[in-house]
Design a protein around this motif. Structure first.
Motif, PDB file in Angstrom:
ATOM      1  N   GLY A   1      34.502  45.602 -86.087  1.00 21.40           N
ATOM      2  CA  GLY A   1      34.583  47.065 -86.605  1.00 21.40           C
ATOM      3  C   GLY A   1      34.476  47.179 -88.090  1.00 21.40           C
ATOM      4  N   ALA A   2      35.403  48.220 -88.539  1.00 22.68           N
ATOM      5  CA  ALA A   2      35.089  48.505 -89.927  1.00 22.68           C
ATOM      6  C   ALA A   2      35.499  47.008 -91.017  1.00 22.68           C
ATOM      7  N   ALA A   3      34.688  46.952 -91.870  1.00 22.94           N
ATOM      8  CA  ALA A   3      34.744  45.708 -92.799  1.00 22.94           C
ATOM      9  C   ALA A   3      34.896  46.760 -94.263  1.00 22.94           C
ATOM     10  N   ALA A   4      36.324  46.767 -94.701  1.00 18.74           N
ATOM     11  CA  ALA A   4      36.406  47.621 -96.077  1.00 18.74           C
ATOM     12  C   ALA A   4      36.971  46.644 -97.100  1.00 18.74           C
ATOM     13  N   GLY A   5      36.436  47.180 -98.340  1.00 18.39           N
ATOM     14  CA  GLY A   5      36.969  46.543 -99.592  1.00 18.39           C
ATOM     15  C   GLY A   5      36.955  44.857 -99.404  1.00 18.39           C
ATOM     16  N   ALA A   6      38.038  44.487 -99.736  1.00 20.59           N
ATOM     17  CA  ALA A   6      38.204  42.807-100.028  1.00 20.59           C
ATOM     18  C   ALA A   6      37.979  42.531 -98.304  1.00 20.59           C
TER      19      ALA A   6
ATOM     20  N   GLN B   1      29.155  54.519 -99.792  1.00 24.97           N
ATOM     21  CA  GLN B   1      28.466  54.995 -98.506  1.00 24.97           C
ATOM     22  C   GLN B   1      28.841  53.948 -97.557  1.00 24.97           C
ATOM     23  N   HIS B   2      29.108  54.500 -96.267  1.00 20.67           N
ATOM     24  CA  HIS B   2      29.463  53.803 -95.291  1.00 20.67           C
ATOM     25  C   HIS B   2      28.194  53.467 -94.421  1.00 20.67           C
ATOM     26  N   ILE B   3      28.005  51.975 -94.350  1.00 22.25           N
ATOM     27  CA  ILE B   3      27.025  51.364 -93.860  1.00 22.25           C
ATOM     28  C   ILE B   3      27.062  51.025 -92.220  1.00 22.25           C
TER      29      ILE B   3
ATOM     30  N   CYS C   1      38.470  44.188 -90.731  1.00 25.95           N
ATOM     31  CA  CYS C   1      39.447  43.986 -91.739  1.00 25.95           C
ATOM     32  C   CYS C   1      39.378  45.264 -92.963  1.00 25.95           C
ATOM     33  N   ALA C   2      40.445  45.972 -93.039  1.00 25.43           N
ATOM     34  CA  ALA C   2      40.287  47.159 -93.998  1.00 25.43           C
ATOM     35  C   ALA C   2      40.661  46.769 -95.437  1.00 25.43           C
ATOM     36  N   GLY C   3      40.474  45.650 -95.798  1.00 23.67           N
ATOM     37  CA  GLY C   3      40.615  45.248 -97.362  1.00 23.67           C
ATOM     38  C   GLY C   3      42.132  45.283 -97.686  1.00 23.67           C
ATOM     39  N   GLN C   4      42.742  45.239 -98.880  1.00 23.01           N
ATOM     40  CA  GLN C   4      43.760  45.105 -99.404  1.00 23.01           C
ATOM     41  C   GLN C   4      44.680  46.188 -98.377  1.00 23.01           C
ATOM     42  N   ASP C   5      45.725  45.656 -98.030  1.00 22.60           N
ATOM     43  CA  ASP C   5      46.778  46.644 -97.314  1.00 22.60           C
ATOM     44  C   ASP C   5      47.605  47.443 -98.305  1.00 22.60           C
ATOM     45  N   LEU C   6      47.096  48.763 -98.294  1.00 21.77           N
ATOM     46  CA  LEU C   6      47.594  49.569 -99.533  1.00 21.77           C
ATOM     47  C   LEU C   6      48.990  49.652 -99.623  1.00 21.77           C
ATOM     48  N   SER C   7      49.884  49.686 -98.301  1.00 17.33           N
ATOM     49  CA  SER C   7      51.481  49.783 -98.262  1.00 17.33           C
ATOM     50  C   SER C   7      51.945  48.507 -99.139  1.00 17.33           C
TER      51      SER C   7
ATOM     52  N   PRO D   1      46.373  44.049 -85.842  1.00 19.85           N
ATOM     53  CA  PRO D   1      45.390  45.076 -85.467  1.00 19.85           C
ATOM     54  C   PRO D   1      45.862  46.415 -85.871  1.00 19.85           C
ATOM     55  N   GLU D   2      47.264  46.789 -85.745  1.00 27.64           N
ATOM     56  CA  GLU D   2      47.915  47.907 -85.953  1.00 27.64           C
ATOM     57  C   GLU D   2      47.514  48.475 -87.341  1.00 27.64           C
ATOM     58  N   LYS D   3      46.989  47.775 -88.405  1.00 28.76           N
ATOM     59  CA  LYS D   3      46.724  48.028 -89.742  1.00 28.76           C
ATOM     60  C   LYS D   3      45.384  47.742 -89.913  1.00 28.76           C
ATOM     61  N   TYR D   4      44.316  47.841 -88.798  1.00 29.73           N
ATOM     62  CA  TYR D   4      43.156  47.331 -88.891  1.00 29.73           C
ATOM     63  C   TYR D   4      42.751  46.129 -89.909  1.00 29.73           C
ATOM     64  N   ASN D   5      43.960  45.152 -89.422  1.00 31.15           N
ATOM     65  CA  ASN D   5      43.711  43.773 -90.128  1.00 31.15           C
ATOM     66  C   ASN D   5      43.728  43.734 -91.500  1.00 31.15           C
TER      67      ASN D   5
ATOM     68  N   ALA E   1      34.686  50.756-100.289  1.00 31.48           N
ATOM     69  CA  ALA E   1      36.070  51.649-100.240  1.00 31.48           C
ATOM     70  C   ALA E   1      36.582  51.630-101.694  1.00 31.48           C
ATOM     71  N   PHE E   2      36.406  50.525-102.454  1.00 28.05           N
ATOM     72  CA  PHE E   2      36.752  50.276-103.981  1.00 28.05           C
ATOM     73  C   PHE E   2      36.675  51.695-104.681  1.00 28.05           C
ATOM     74  N   ILE E   3      35.372  52.344-104.731  1.00 28.10           N
ATOM     75  CA  ILE E   3      35.412  53.399-105.704  1.00 28.10           C
ATOM     76  C   ILE E   3      36.072  54.624-105.005  1.00 28.10           C
ATOM     77  N   GLY E   4      36.251  54.584-103.577  1.00 30.66           N
ATOM     78  CA  GLY E   4      36.918  55.658-103.001  1.00 30.66           C
ATOM     79  C   GLY E   4      38.222  55.791-103.410  1.00 30.66           C
ATOM     80  N   ILE E   5      38.927  54.811-104.033  1.00 31.62           N
ATOM     81  CA  ILE E   5      40.372  54.726-104.557  1.00 31.62           C
ATOM     82  C   ILE E   5      40.394  54.312-106.101  1.00 31.62           C
ATOM     83  N   GLY E   6      39.069  54.562-106.732  1.00 31.69           N
ATOM     84  CA  GLY E   6      39.080  54.271-108.149  1.00 31.69           C
ATOM     85  C   GLY E   6      39.117  52.921-108.763  1.00 31.69           C
TER      86      GLY E   6
HETATM   87  C1  LHQ Z   1      45.144  50.934 -93.312  1.00 26.61           C
HETATM   88  C2  LHQ Z   1      44.202  50.354 -94.433  1.00 26.61           C
HETATM   89  C3  LHQ Z   1      44.311  49.753 -95.459  1.00 26.61           C
HETATM   90  C4  LHQ Z   1      46.670  49.964 -94.691  1.00 26.61           C
HETATM   91  C5  LHQ Z   1      43.190  51.585 -92.808  1.00 26.61           C
HETATM   92  N1  LHQ Z   1      45.746  49.669 -95.531  1.00 26.61           N
HETATM   93  N2  LHQ Z   1      46.312  50.604 -93.720  1.00 26.61           N
HETATM   94  C6  LHQ Z   1      42.639  44.035-104.401  1.00 26.61           C
HETATM   95  C7  LHQ Z   1      43.718  44.084-105.323  1.00 26.61           C
HETATM   96  C8  LHQ Z   1      44.708  44.746-105.314  1.00 26.61           C
HETATM   97  C9  LHQ Z   1      44.856  46.103-104.952  1.00 26.61           C
HETATM   98  C10 LHQ Z   1      43.812  46.808-104.179  1.00 26.61           C
HETATM   99  O1  LHQ Z   1      42.914  46.405-103.633  1.00 26.61           O
HETATM  100  C11 LHQ Z   1      42.328  45.259-103.654  1.00 26.61           C
HETATM  101  C12 LHQ Z   1      40.896  45.137-102.916  1.00 26.61           C
HETATM  102  C13 LHQ Z   1      40.754  46.242-101.731  1.00 26.61           C
HETATM  103  O2  LHQ Z   1      40.584  45.721-100.833  1.00 26.61           O
HETATM  104  S1  LHQ Z   1      40.542  47.808-102.470  1.00 26.61           S
HETATM  105  C14 LHQ Z   1      40.225  48.739-100.924  1.00 26.61           C
HETATM  106  C15 LHQ Z   1      41.277  48.895-100.063  1.00 26.61           C
HETATM  107  N3  LHQ Z   1      40.908  49.375 -98.685  1.00 26.61           N
HETATM  108  C16 LHQ Z   1      40.703  50.845 -98.554  1.00 26.61           C
HETATM  109  O3  LHQ Z   1      40.734  51.553 -99.436  1.00 26.61           O
HETATM  110  C17 LHQ Z   1      40.219  51.049 -97.158  1.00 26.61           C
HETATM  111  C18 LHQ Z   1      40.916  52.172 -96.784  1.00 26.61           C
HETATM  112  N4  LHQ Z   1      40.667  52.539 -95.006  1.00 26.61           N
HETATM  113  C19 LHQ Z   1      39.570  53.383 -94.806  1.00 26.61           C
HETATM  114  O4  LHQ Z   1      38.798  53.462 -95.698  1.00 26.61           O
HETATM  115  C20 LHQ Z   1      39.250  53.376 -93.338  1.00 26.61           C
HETATM  116  O5  LHQ Z   1      40.652  53.411 -92.884  1.00 26.61           O
HETATM  117  C21 LHQ Z   1      38.311  52.299 -92.597  1.00 26.61           C
HETATM  118  C22 LHQ Z   1      36.922  52.647 -93.225  1.00 26.61           C
HETATM  119  C23 LHQ Z   1      38.848  50.968 -92.960  1.00 26.61           C
HETATM  120  C24 LHQ Z   1      38.615  52.657 -91.067  1.00 26.61           C
HETATM  121  O6  LHQ Z   1      38.385  53.888 -91.005  1.00 26.61           O
HETATM  122  P1  LHQ Z   1      38.549  54.631 -89.537  1.00 26.61           P
HETATM  123  O7  LHQ Z   1      37.912  53.840 -88.551  1.00 26.61           O
HETATM  124  O8  LHQ Z   1      38.270  56.247 -89.760  1.00 26.61           O
HETATM  125  O9  LHQ Z   1      40.047  54.481 -89.340  1.00 26.61           O
HETATM  126  P2  LHQ Z   1      41.326  55.315 -90.159  1.00 26.61           P
HETATM  127  O10 LHQ Z   1      40.950  55.605 -91.363  1.00 26.61           O
HETATM  128  O11 LHQ Z   1      41.907  56.223 -88.956  1.00 26.61           O
HETATM  129  O12 LHQ Z   1      42.491  53.798 -90.234  1.00 26.61           O
HETATM  130  C25 LHQ Z   1      43.208  53.337 -88.884  1.00 26.61           C
HETATM  131  C26 LHQ Z   1      44.463  52.846 -89.168  1.00 26.61           C
HETATM  132  O13 LHQ Z   1      44.484  51.861 -90.073  1.00 26.61           O
HETATM  133  C27 LHQ Z   1      45.091  54.077 -89.862  1.00 26.61           C
HETATM  134  O14 LHQ Z   1      46.461  54.007 -89.438  1.00 26.61           O
HETATM  135  P3  LHQ Z   1      47.232  55.172 -88.696  1.00 26.61           P
HETATM  136  O15 LHQ Z   1      48.820  54.571 -88.401  1.00 26.61           O
HETATM  137  O16 LHQ Z   1      47.033  56.458 -89.290  1.00 26.61           O
HETATM  138  O17 LHQ Z   1      46.507  54.881 -87.413  1.00 26.61           O
HETATM  139  C28 LHQ Z   1      45.089  53.717 -91.205  1.00 26.61           C
HETATM  140  O18 LHQ Z   1      45.953  54.238 -92.288  1.00 26.61           O
HETATM  141  C29 LHQ Z   1      45.043  52.181 -91.225  1.00 26.61           C
HETATM  142  N5  LHQ Z   1      44.428  51.502 -92.246  1.00 26.61           N
HETATM  143  N6  LHQ Z   1      43.011  50.871 -93.694  1.00 26.61           N
HETATM  144  N7  LHQ Z   1      43.465  49.455 -96.242  1.00 26.61           N
END
Ligand code: LHQ
Length: 261
Positions: free
Chosen positions: A107-112, A167-169, A62-68, A22-26, A134-139
């Motif tokens: 909650g949010a379902a992003a990327g993967a 677009q966020h739906i 689930c926020a998709g791939q953990d980018l860390s 939950p701390e990583k948005y799953n 999310a994908f296009i957001g990081i290229g």
């Molecule tokens: C996160 C993440 C995240 C780590 C939120 N990782 N911490 C496949 C193969 C290989 C490589 C690459 O990718 C893939 C497939 C993919 O899935 S690519 C897409 C990866 N995901 C993203 O780019 C999504 C990034 N996150 C977001 O756009 C937003 O966080 C969403 C829309 C999920 C939620 O927005 P909000 O409700 O405004 O929450 P937030 O942005 O404030 O995030 C909450 C926390 O979750 C925050 O941590 P913090 O410590 O600051 O509270 C974020 O850093 C963390 N988190 N997504 N993917």
């Protein structure tokens, strides 16, 4: 069985899987994909498991791939290999599981994570849910089946705009577009989804599983092939105990008791 990244509970035929970071948005890690695949494999083999429910702990689905996790990749890192051993087989396992899979998008379902939600059969969303490419957001380009499901569910024109502009739906938009079956008040989501899952778990689950196989098949074939396939599969369900029970209960004017076989 306990897992590092998910919680799994079984109650009256329903396997409930909760993404539990939950701390990583799953956000998804390789370990989470492996844990998911193991839980799905067990649900496949367990004849007492008749419906599966997937949700997320805390605020996000689930926020998709953990980018860390991908921060430290070296020049030999292959996105393709990563996907082939993690999110592709995870999504495939859900599609091939011949049991109803209901996703409670809390909650949010992003990327993967969007791909994971779309791999299920039925989706109920909290009013707080949002669907984020999310994908296009990081290229990156879509993966985990998002480019397969999105045009089929919301139409190719909408899918193009959503994917190109990230677009966020919202939940209500998702309902209008047929991305989800129902939108629930946040506090009512799990009760509603569990009620559906329990209803399905006591339905003719053999026939539901075969219907799922049929729906999967329909996505890539002609009408002629599909009706041929329907006739073939009706031979499977026509020999089931549930069919005998369904007809007998109808004739005896009582509620049927289906066993999923
Ligand atoms: C996160 C993440 C995240 C780590 C939120 N990782 N911490 C496949 C193969 C290989 C490589 C690459 O990718 C893939 C497939 C993919 O899935 S690519 C897409 C990866 N995901 C993203 O780019 C999504 C990034 N996150 C977001 O756009 C937003 O966080 C969403 C829309 C999920 C939620 O927005 P909000 O409700 O405004 O929450 P937030 O942005 O404030 O995030 C909450 C926390 O979750 C925050 O941590 P913090 O410590 O600051 O509270 C974020 O850093 C963390 N988190 N997504 N993917």
């Amino acid at each position: 069985m306990s897992y590092q990244t998910i919680l799994v509970e079984q109650n009256k035929g329903v396997v409930e899987i909760t993404l539990n970071r939950p701390e990583k948005y799953n956000a998804l890690t390789s370990q989470m994909a492996f844990d998911m695949m193991d839980a799905i494999k067990k649900a496949t083999r367990d004849s007492t498991a008749r419906a599966v429910l997937i949700t997320g702990a805390g605020r996000g689905f689930c926020a998709g791939q953990d980018l860390s996790e991908t921060d430290n990749r070296d020049e030999n890192y292959s996105f393709r290999n990563h996907l082939l051993k993690t999110y592709n087989p995870m999504a495939m396992a859900i599609r091939q599981l011949e049991k109803p899979v209901i996703v409670a998008v809390n909650g949010a379902a992003a990327g993967a994570g969007l791909g994971l939600a779309l791999a299920g059969d039925i989706r109920y969303a909290s009013e707080k849910a949002k669907f984020v490419p999310a994908f296009i957001g990081i290229g990156l380009v879509p993966d985990t089946g998002v480019s397969y499901w999105l045009p089929r569910l919301i139409g190719p024109t909408r899918a193009a705009e959503v994917l190109f502009t990230n677009q966020h739906i919202s939940a209500s938009q998702a309902l209008d577009w047929g991305l989800v079956n129902k939108v629930c008040e946040p506090d009512a989501l799990m009760d509603e989804v569990r009620a559906l899952a329990h209803k399905l778990a006591h339905s003719p689950t053999l026939a539901i599983g075969v219907t799922k196989r049929m729906l999967n098949h329909s996505l890539g074939v002609s009408f002629a092939d599909q009706i041929d396939y329907e006739a073939y599969l009706q031979d499977v369900t026509g020999r089931s105990e549930d069919y005998s029970e369904g007809v007998t209960a109808f004739q005896e004017k009582r509620a049927p008791v289906f066993k999923g076989r």
